[in-house]
Design an enzyme around this catalytic site. Structure first.
Site, PDB file in Angstrom:
ATOM      1  N   LYS A  92      -4.454   1.386  -1.920  1.00 29.25           N
ATOM      2  CA  LYS A  92      -5.753   0.239  -2.118  1.00 29.25           C
ATOM      3  C   LYS A  92      -5.017  -1.129  -2.074  1.00 29.25           C
ATOM      4  O   LYS A  92      -5.171  -2.163  -1.239  1.00 29.25           O
ATOM      5  CB  LYS A  92      -6.405   0.505  -3.103  1.00 29.25           C
ATOM      6  N   THR A 122      -1.810  -1.891  -1.482  1.00 34.25           N
ATOM      7  CA  THR A 122      -1.084  -1.885  -0.124  1.00 34.25           C
ATOM      8  C   THR A 122      -1.973  -2.471   1.043  1.00 34.25           C
ATOM      9  O   THR A 122      -1.501  -3.487   1.627  1.00 34.25           O
ATOM     10  CB  THR A 122      -0.373  -0.658   0.387  1.00 34.25           C
ATOM     11  N   ARG A 136      -4.500  -7.286  -9.716  1.00 39.41           N
ATOM     12  CA  ARG A 136      -4.549  -7.396 -11.214  1.00 39.41           C
ATOM     13  C   ARG A 136      -3.144  -7.181 -11.299  1.00 39.41           C
ATOM     14  O   ARG A 136      -2.032  -7.005 -10.703  1.00 39.41           O
ATOM     15  CB  ARG A 136      -4.949  -5.996 -11.716  1.00 39.41           C
ATOM     16  N   LYS A 138       6.621   5.402 -13.980  1.00 35.80           N
ATOM     17  CA  LYS A 138       7.395   4.514 -13.220  1.00 35.80           C
ATOM     18  C   LYS A 138       6.613   3.169 -13.104  1.00 35.80           C
ATOM     19  O   LYS A 138       5.777   3.298 -13.309  1.00 35.80           O
ATOM     20  CB  LYS A 138       8.131   5.121 -12.076  1.00 35.80           C
ATOM     21  N   ALA A 182     -10.042   0.346 -15.881  1.00 36.20           N
ATOM     22  CA  ALA A 182     -11.239   0.613 -14.862  1.00 36.20           C
ATOM     23  C   ALA A 182     -12.126   1.854 -15.546  1.00 36.20           C
ATOM     24  O   ALA A 182     -13.184   1.751 -14.806  1.00 36.20           O
ATOM     25  CB  ALA A 182     -10.565   1.141 -13.458  1.00 36.20           C
ATOM     26  N   PHE A 220      -9.693   2.216  -9.200  1.00 30.33           N
ATOM     27  CA  PHE A 220     -10.163   3.601  -8.577  1.00 30.33           C
ATOM     28  C   PHE A 220     -10.890   3.804  -7.504  1.00 30.33           C
ATOM     29  O   PHE A 220     -10.717   2.868  -6.678  1.00 30.33           O
ATOM     30  CB  PHE A 220     -11.233   4.269  -9.980  1.00 30.33           C
ATOM     31  N   PHE A 228       0.260   7.478   7.390  1.00 30.82           N
ATOM     32  CA  PHE A 228       1.314   8.141   6.857  1.00 30.82           C
ATOM     33  C   PHE A 228       2.065   8.505   8.194  1.00 30.82           C
ATOM     34  O   PHE A 228       1.269   9.104   9.308  1.00 30.82           O
ATOM     35  CB  PHE A 228       0.832   9.046   5.847  1.00 30.82           C
ATOM     36  N   TRP A 256       1.932  -0.557   6.002  1.00 32.50           N
ATOM     37  CA  TRP A 256       3.065  -0.026   5.189  1.00 32.50           C
ATOM     38  C   TRP A 256       4.295  -0.274   5.942  1.00 32.50           C
ATOM     39  O   TRP A 256       5.365  -0.529   5.232  1.00 32.50           O
ATOM     40  CB  TRP A 256       2.526   1.233   4.655  1.00 32.50           C
TER      41      TRP A 256
END
Lengths: 556, 556
Positions: free
Chosen positions: A71, A73, A94, A105, A273, A301, A381, A409
């Protein structure tokens, strides 16, 4: 293949004053934090008041799965692509919470060629906003206990103090604690606990406040606890609202950074959220709208939670209306929603994709209920097949929408030009009348039922007598106009995280309700909600360090 | 009369890049925080290595009284005066703690016409250093509990966890708490508590570390607790040292601001002056020495604590040697040390001044024991008489020193030119061989005795068998070379705060000893030491707010 952090480190950042200049912000109206971060000064904010607004694009997503949707990205990619086709566009996202960075991570802001930088600072202390929220929150806690210590003129019931403390770390040991031990000099023993900073009502307030005055009013409205007669005691009663506002004086100002393609990005605020509304700050969104032709923002979300709250809480309260929405889907996530296990995502499976489209379909219908034009972005992808993508496109077209394959991406703005053009086309038509899903004047129970039935597809809601009485009491006390902030699992339309796709024939049980009087909503909790995460067995912190060159390793 | 904050607000600040330019720092080697604050970048620090050092002047004081001495004011005034007479001078002071600002009132950095600005930011979040210390400290606490939660491979005894948590607030309710309540998912119940951030060993480490590598080594050396067999468990065993270093990556870099007269001021670090050494960071002092001909710095409390620790801990560990010391005294504080009550300070009283000079005299003798040339600065108050000042000057001259009347509070640099000239004259003579008071190889008991007898004027020290055994154990474990960090009342040479002047014929009882293995000293506690203050009945926070113009009120 380069990692996100390698790409981010290799980026050539422009001095932040140049990014400001692109938005026509004079250098002296920026408060620099290093050479690549800045806050918009109060003077800058004041100068914007009379300007026209650009168009507001919400990026939301299908129900999240472990496969990932991208999202942020897509938000960044769309922002860059709008700039690439000649529009002056900003993105609004945010800030990252420090705590989770040391657990699993660090969260990059976007990914691949669609990122916001400087990534490291954004994952560490950034411009100090979250530390300011932590300090303001905990000052109030200290002042509540101090008030009781010095005689308790307000007659607060120590068993009914509702204001906990916060720390921007994952620390399960602090979830439930006893304070004030050790004798008279240390106050009265009391049950308490810590939440993570992003779960603080102060964070939600910071993100909904319109200015310093509104900030102080909202902080003052926070309910910190109750007397033995059950009447509420507010932050204003304690007298902490002024000092908290001073602590947040600079934190409320929007942060300006840039994308990898040197386009402006506002990164500001980060409320949870679930128990909060999950969007960046109203002030940064509004400033971006004054400074740009297009503002691309996102909500937490999937669309059932994020978009619903963005529309029903943020847009309602801030008086802004979205011009269009983008729903992000990936073939992989659709397959998981169609019943495929994560380990099997590599195998092409058009049937599973089609099955998963039911989830996407309901999110599209939901966004349409707000009369917001919608387009689907398929975040590509490398493992996706042409046939799988075609399945989604046909499905979405059958609903009267477009699904656009995006490769931002891998390709940056070039990969999202088609999406940007579709968004522009949608917003150049006459702006539809944005429609909120429920009216302020409806009862809390009705508001909850509308969200559960219209958005989640539930048969009904289960609310016990005690909770109904609580809701009625708040209505009697004058809080009835507030919107409802639903806290449920993000993985399913239902409250059962294992029910993927587009489940129906379920009820939504309400377990608990909370009043966030300062933020200005009631929280409706449907299931277990964790407000203080723990660290995993092998926390990321174990491998985070500075290497010989002084660069950070292990944070990503 | 203008208040400190009025003067500070009326000041014309130069852009911080200009202050850097005066020190020959290129703008790109500064990390700006707003337009009037900056950190020296790592590149800047690296570029300094081979430069010669300027001269280091320590400003210390007589035993503090409620009348006030003006140590920081004199530090700033002397720095400005050195610049006024053509020397390139910087001042090095500590950062303010956020917590106390909301208790009594914000601490200005200096006063009158001798201040460091911007005052408001320096009293609030400044450049975020203290927030970084808080986060690093609490990450370690979370990782200790997390280690135990996931199986406790290190076999830590939960009753012997020594690492508490910190918050930069006054919050007495957090002094003693029980954590890990609420069942299995929240860990093991454990007694714990919070100290104020300036009391954190991480703060002391930040202020003693030479670079990132040394920082990580020291953090790794922190002892977090003990096993059932009493063997220690370190931060390195927990694996938190790398991540903590990353959190402190920027906090370790010196902060540059300016005085009212636009001269450079380094404001960095702020360890407690009782359980820690109470000086600004080694890195900022060393950077200032490379960038300036003269560096004026200060140490906490009176010379018996501040100067002693500055010499025996900071100078010893950092390998720097002071060129001269200034002992600040006021007529009012001397009178209080001479037995006058605060209410009677307005009445001229040469006898009381003379009686109080005994306190000053012992501090002068003490500084001379380190072979540091010393001059006395009489920080003038409007109520002081010429005769009272003459008493002090005669007394000091009888000790072979000079006492110089200074009016920098009212007049800025002009009021401290005579002091500056005296300092320059002292440092232009051959530099004496700076002498530490005790050798690393001496036993802890001997070190304690030397400080107590030579500096405090005690007959002896009282150390019970249990504490002696503890000291011997640390010596056996290899910590014997560490200096001793004395924690006693600042109001008296003795451990009884009511014994003013220059008491003798007393013993120093040692109540407790603690090992700060990361900071690199043992703490010798002689009396009650508070590491978490409480808020007063009417905390300053009650009147702190933003006024209609958006300016902060009530912080000062």
């Amino acid at each position: 293949m380069q990692s996100d952090i390698d790409i981010a480190r290799a980026a050539t950042l422009k001095p932040i004053a140049q990014i400001g200049e692109h938005l026509s912000i004079p250098a002296e109206q920026l408060i620099p934090f290093g050479h690549d971060k800045a806050k918009l000064s109060q003077d800058c904010m004041d100068a914007l008041a009379d300007r026209p607004n650009g168009k507001l694009i919400l990026v939301t997503a299908i129900s999240p799965t472990p496969a990932g949707e991208g999202k942020t990205t897509t938000t960044v990619g769309l922002g860059d692509a709008l700039n690439a086709i000649g529009k002056k566009a900003s993105v609004c996202i945010r800030e990252a919470s420090l705590g989770p960075c040391f657990g699993v991570k660090g969260g990059a802001a976007g990914g691949g060629m669609a990122q916001v930088v400087p990534m490291e600072e954004m994952n560490l202390h950034f411009t100090g906003d979250f530390h300011a929220v932590t300090a303001a929150h905990n000052l109030l806690a200290a002042m509540v206990d101090n008030h009781i210590y010095w005689g308790n003129d307000l007659d607060i019931d120590v068993r009914r103090i509702k204001w906990r403390r916060v720390v921007d770390l994952n620390d399960r040991s602090l979830r439930q604690i006893t304070t004030g031990l050790g004798g008279v000099a240390n106050g009265f023993p009391s049950e308490s606990g810590f939440d993570i900073t992003v779960a603080s009502e102060v964070m939600a307030i910071l993100c909904l406040a319109e200015n310093h005055k509104d900030l102080q009013r909202r902080l003052g409205d926070i309910i910190v606890g109750y007397r033995r007669d059950r009447t509420p005691v507010s932050c204003r009663d304690i007298g902490a609202d002024g000092a908290m506002t001073v602590l947040l004086k600079q934190a409320i100002l929007p942060n300006l950074v840039q994308t990898l393609e040197n386009n402006p990005a506002f990164v500001h605020g980060g409320p949870f959220a679930n128990i909060a509304h999950g969007c960046n700050s109203v002030l940064s969104t509004k400033a971006a709208l004054k400074l740009s032709d297009y503002v691309v923002t996102e909500a937490g979300f999937g669309a059932d939670l994020g978009a619903e709250k963005f529309f029903n809480i943020k847009c309602r309260k801030a008086g802004v209306a979205p011009d269009a929405a983008v729903i992000v889907a990936t073939i992989r996530a659709l397959k998981m929603n169609g019943g495929v296990a994560k380990a099997d995502l590599g195998t092409p499976d058009e049937d599973a994709v089609l099955a998963g489209c039911a989830n996407l379909g309901r999110h599209i219908e939901n966004v349409k209920k707000f009369d917001v034009p919608v387009v689907v972005a398929i975040n590509h992808f490398t493992s996706d097949t042409v046939e799988e993508t075609a399945v989604v496109q046909r499905y979405v077209e059958s609903m009267g929408c477009k699904a656009i394959l995006c490769t931002h991406w891998a390709d940056g703005s070039k990969g999202a030009v088609a999406l940007a053009e579709a968004v522009v086309a949608m917003t150049e038509q006459e702006k539809p009348q944005f429609k909120l899903l429920y009216r302020d004047s409806m009862s809390f129970v009705t508001k909850i039922e509308i969200v559960a039935k219209e958005i989640y597809g539930a048969k009904g809601v289960l609310i016990n007598q005690k909770i109904r009485q609580q809701l009625e009491q708040w209505e009697a006390e004058g809080y009835g106009e507030l919107p409802v902030c639903m806290a449920k699992t993000q993985y399913s339309f239902s409250t059962d995280p294992t029910l993927l796709g587009a489940p129906s024939d379920f009820d939504v049980p309400v377990r608990e309700v909370r009043l966030s009087a300062g933020a200005g909503f009631i929280v409706v909790i449907c299931g277990e909600i964790m407000t203080m995460p723990g660290l995993p067995r092998k926390p990321a912190a174990l491998s985070i360090h500075l290497n010989e060159k002084g660069d950070i390793e292990g944070l990503f």
